[in-house]
Enzyme design. Structure first.
Site, PDB file in Angstrom:
ATOM      1  N   ASP A  27      -1.668  14.620  -1.951  1.00 37.75           N
ATOM      2  CA  ASP A  27      -1.079  13.608  -2.710  1.00 37.75           C
ATOM      3  C   ASP A  27      -1.242  13.889  -4.102  1.00 37.75           C
ATOM      4  O   ASP A  27      -1.628  12.838  -4.981  1.00 37.75           O
ATOM      5  CB  ASP A  27      -1.620  12.016  -2.208  1.00 37.75           C
ATOM      6  N   HIS A  47      -1.341  12.792 -14.087  1.00 40.35           N
ATOM      7  CA  HIS A  47      -0.925  12.025 -15.365  1.00 40.35           C
ATOM      8  C   HIS A  47      -1.404  12.729 -16.675  1.00 40.35           C
ATOM      9  O   HIS A  47      -2.315  13.546 -16.311  1.00 40.35           O
ATOM     10  CB  HIS A  47      -1.362  10.548 -15.054  1.00 40.35           C
ATOM     11  N   GLY A  75      -2.905   7.475  -9.175  1.00 30.16           N
ATOM     12  CA  GLY A  75      -2.581   8.868  -8.874  1.00 30.16           C
ATOM     13  C   GLY A  75      -3.768   9.607  -9.463  1.00 30.16           C
ATOM     14  O   GLY A  75      -4.485   9.249 -10.514  1.00 30.16           O
TER      15      GLY A  75
HETATM   16 ZN   LIG Z   1       2.442   7.450  -1.724  1.00 28.20          ZN
END
Ligand SMILES: [Zn+2]
Length: 430
Positions: free
Chosen positions: A305, A309, A324
């Site tokens: 994942d 950023h 994230g």
């Molecule tokens: Zn997700």
């Protein structure tokens, strides 16, 4: 062009064994394997003490292009993948515009061919704009190269619409990748809801926000016969639901991310925004159950994942930072340190979850070093101790909570179609 990889321990996920042998690569394909292979005029690569594995595949990556090139591009993201030992990635459709039609899928495929150093397989959106209102043209996207469908980050809240999408996905023999989060239950939370969120005064996301959606999606997959893959499992309850569904023969698979089998919500103490991720870091009990699920086969795949950023976006109050963290360049180190060295997974199990299983699930080549297979190969130095230094990342994203962590085990070489793209942790310029 030929290459002879000598003296490594070859991990074979298909046969489920590790054996000492040499691998011969000719013209981008595996030309043979065996003990003491010889071929004149061949470049010899000494892999003694290292693991030679099929090329690693990360089926959950955000490359951010088109639209968010300040965070990452196909150029930088595929280099981060190569540095992390990955020869292929599947990229999520939450770009700008959203990858919800054949033209955008085609443009990603073309850009990856021009700029990328590893293989890129686009994931198409389930609904137009991932808005959850109407189904996207999944058939056209599949024709153009989409390997799976997901509204990652923007889960399809309408169960009737998801059911129709699953019926359609079954017809197309493709897989739905589900980011399981009931947005009403998550209710704008920032971290796991529990003791730590109470102490920190941060609004929490309950485990149930994930679990009710895992349960719903399993039931719909069972009813429609659609292949369902649950992305980034974060809670013990999700693992139990998956285990039960699999035991009944539901066509469901699942992935876990390195941060979810390594860190807990305790990491959020200090308000480091690099710990802000969706689904959030959970509790020690959740981490233990995810490890158990990886070990007993309930969780099929390890995927990062990878969600880059900019520093500016993350350098704000915890509540305002985007969710994230990056993951491509730390994944192998975390898998080896946290799972293999500690005996949770054998090397074969770990490599299977990073090669053969995602390849089968997405219907893409990989996961084997058999003669005739494409020469996507990763060489891992399992004994190499190193410290995570984000300033060396090839990714534009430096948002990792693992900065300064000491890890053991690191990708040493990445070979894509017979071409060495990374050697001794450095990218090969071309
Ligand atoms: Zn997700």
């Amino acid at each position: 062009m030929s290459l002879l990889i000598k003296g490594g321990s070859v991990v074979d996920p298909v046969a489920g064994v590790v054996s000492e042998k040499d691998i011969l690569v000719v013209d981008g394909k595996i030309a043979g394997s065996g003990v003491n292979l010889k071929k004149s005029g061949t470049r010899i690569l000494d892999a003694a003490g290292k693991l030679v594995t099929p090329g690693l595949i990360d089926m959950h990556v955000h490359l951010r292009e088109p639209g968010y090139e300040a965070k990452e591009t196909i150029y930088t993201g595929t280099r981060a993948a190569a540095r992390g030992g990955f020869t292929a990635v599947a990229c999520m459709p939450n770009t700008r515009p959203v990858a919800d039609n054949a033209a955008i899928i085609t443009s990603i495929v073309n850009r990856a061919a021009a700029d990328g150093v590893v293989r890129v397989y686009p994931v198409g959106a389930i609904t137009s704009g991932s808005l959850g209102m109407e189904m996207a043209e999944m058939g056209d996207m599949k024709e153009s190269g989409a390997v799976a469908f997901s509204d990652d980050g923007m889960p399809v809240m309408n169960p009737g619409l998801l059911r129709r999408a699953m019926q359609y996905a079954r017809m197309l023999d493709t897989v739905i990748v589900s980011h399981c989060e009931d947005k009403k239950l998550a209710d704008g939370g920032f971290m796991h809801e529990g003791y730590v969120s109470t102490i920190l005064g941060l609004k929490g996301i309950p485990a149930a926000a994930e679990e009710v959606m895992v349960a719903r999606d399993i039931l719909l997959a069972e009813e429609t016969g659609c292949r369902l893959h649950i992305a980034h499992v974060s809670t013990a309850g999700s693992v139990r639901l998956l285990r039960e569904a699999k035991s009944r023969g539901v066509k469901v698979t699942a992935e876990a991310a390195p941060h979810h089998f390594t860190l807990t919500d305790q990491s959020v103490i200090g308000y480091d925004t690099s710990t802000k991720v969706n689904p959030p870091l959970r509790t020690a009990e959740d981490v233990a159950e995810i490890r158990k699920g990886l070990a007993d086969g309930t969780i099929d795949v390890i995927a990062t994942d990878h969600a880059p950023h900019t520093a500016e976006e993350k350098d704000v109050e915890y509540e305002r930072a985007p969710f994230g963290m990056v993951g491509l360049e730390t994944a192998v180190g975390l898998v080896w340190t946290e799972l293999v060295a500690s005996g949770v997974l054998t090397p074969v199990q770990a490599i299977t979850k990073m090669t053969l299983n995602p390849a089968r699930l997405l219907g893409i080549p990989g996961g084997t070093l058999e003669e005739g297979a494409v020469a996507d190969i990763t060489i891992i130095d399992p004994g190499l101790a190193w410290t995570v230094d984000p300033s060396h990342f090839a990714s534009k994203g430096r948002n990792t909570p693992f900065a300064g962590h000491s890890l053991k085990g690191r990708p040493w070489m990445t070979i894509v179609g017979g071409r060495v793209v990374m050697r001794e942790c450095s990218l090969i310029p071309f």
